[in-house]
Design an enzyme around this catalytic site. Structure first.
Site, short mmCIF file in Angstrom:
data_model
loop_
_atom_site.label_atom_id
_atom_site.label_comp_id
_atom_site.label_asym_id
_atom_site.label_seq_id
_atom_site.Cartn_x
_atom_site.Cartn_y
_atom_site.Cartn_z
N SER A 18 -22.08 -13.51 -12.39
CA SER A 18 -21.23 -13.74 -11.22
C SER A 18 -22.01 -14.45 -10.12
CB SER A 18 -20.69 -12.43 -10.67
OG SER A 18 -19.88 -11.79 -11.60
N1 SAH Z 1 -21.30 -8.45 -13.62
C1 SAH Z 1 -21.58 -9.46 -14.61
C2 SAH Z 1 -20.35 -10.32 -14.85
C3 SAH Z 1 -20.30 -10.82 -16.22
S1 SAH Z 1 -18.81 -11.69 -16.61
C4 SAH Z 1 -22.75 -10.32 -14.17
O1 SAH Z 1 -22.91 -10.56 -12.98
O2 SAH Z 1 -23.48 -10.81 -15.03
C5 SAH Z 1 -17.71 -10.38 -17.05
C6 SAH Z 1 -18.13 -9.51 -18.21
O3 SAH Z 1 -17.04 -8.64 -18.49
C7 SAH Z 1 -18.43 -10.26 -19.49
O4 SAH Z 1 -19.71 -9.92 -19.93
C8 SAH Z 1 -17.34 -9.76 -20.46
O5 SAH Z 1 -17.77 -9.68 -21.79
C9 SAH Z 1 -17.02 -8.40 -19.88
N2 SAH Z 1 -15.71 -7.86 -20.24
C10 SAH Z 1 -14.53 -8.52 -20.35
N3 SAH Z 1 -13.55 -7.66 -20.69
C11 SAH Z 1 -14.13 -6.43 -20.80
C12 SAH Z 1 -13.64 -5.13 -21.15
N4 SAH Z 1 -12.36 -4.91 -21.45
N5 SAH Z 1 -14.53 -4.10 -21.15
C13 SAH Z 1 -15.84 -4.29 -20.85
N6 SAH Z 1 -16.35 -5.49 -20.53
C14 SAH Z 1 -15.51 -6.55 -20.52
#
Ligand code: SAH
Length: 213
Positions: free
Chosen positions: A64
């Site tokens: 993010s």
């Molecule tokens: N906070 C993270 C954001 C990553 S992007 C950072 O700053 O790196 C969002 C993440 O949510 C991805 O890794 C994706 O695989 C995960 N995601 C999407 N749907 C999900 C779900 N139902 N349960 C758990 N994780 C999920």
């Protein structure tokens, strides 16, 4: 890769950029100044790590944007020792911000590759979330509920009822809601049945995916 004074200098500048965009919580800004974001990313992006931008990580996901992490963390109004559920561990950068504010963090990731990689990274770095879970965060984590706060770091088509049910009275759910673009949404649980809803600006996240089985 290492963390150097040069990186520290870039983080201080990044914190200034976030202040200019409206972030004011001192603890959140301290987290931005401390967390070595370049280590959460592929080394090919090292030179860009302290720009206020999202970047690709493994499994087609993104780390993010720092502003987004700061904004969501600010909305949680975290107090030391509070129990927080994070949906979407990803690179672990948001997790590190929550830990920096001394939360007890449960974090869920549904991409096995990222789950494994980030788990190893946490150990290497000495970050200690209470639990890192491989699974579908759409359902929350009923066995550990209720939570003081829940933060969703992927775009949700709607607010999952399971997450609302796992908030303490007074607890806060921070979730981007929408498809192409998401409205940052804060739900505060007022009682067993009442929630106050506040909406903020629009953001862009990778989608929150629901495992149907
Ligand atoms: N906070 C993270 C954001 C990553 S992007 C950072 O700053 O790196 C969002 C993440 O949510 C991805 O890794 C994706 O695989 C995960 N995601 C999407 N749907 C999900 C779900 N139902 N349960 C758990 N994780 C999920």
């Amino acid at each position: 890769m290492k963390d150097t004074l040069k990186h520290q200098g870039m983080r201080n500048k990044l914190a200034k950029v976030l202040i200019s965009k409206g972030i004011s919580n001192a603890k959140v800004l301290a987290a931005i100044r401390t967390i070595p974001r370049h280590l959460f990313m592929d080394s090919s992006f090292e030179g860009h790590a302290y720009q206020d931008k999202a970047f690709p990580i493994a499994a087609n996901q993104t780390i993010s944007q720092p502003y987004t992490v700061a904004f969501q963390t600010e909305l949680l109004e975290l107090k030391t020792g509070q129990k927080i559920l994070e949906i979407g561990t990803g690179s672990g950068y948001q997790t590190a911000a929550l830990l920096s504010l001394k939360a007890v963090v449960f974090t869920i990731e549904r991409q096995l590759e990222l789950f494994k990689k980030t788990n190893i990274f946490f150990k290497k770095m000495g970050y200690r979330p209470k639990k890192v879970i491989f699974g579908d965060g759409y359902k929350g984590l009923p066995e550990e509920a209720p939570f003081d706060g829940i933060i969703v770091t992927a775009g949700a088509p709607e607010i999952p009822k399971a997450l609302m049910a796992q908030l303490k009275i007074g607890g806060r759910l921070v979730i981007p809601v929408g498809f192409e673009e998401q409205i940052m949404t804060l739900l505060i649980r007022k009682s067993a049945t009442e929630f106050e809803k506040k909406e903020f600006g629009s953001f862009r996240f990778v989608p929150l995916l629901e495992d149907k089985n």
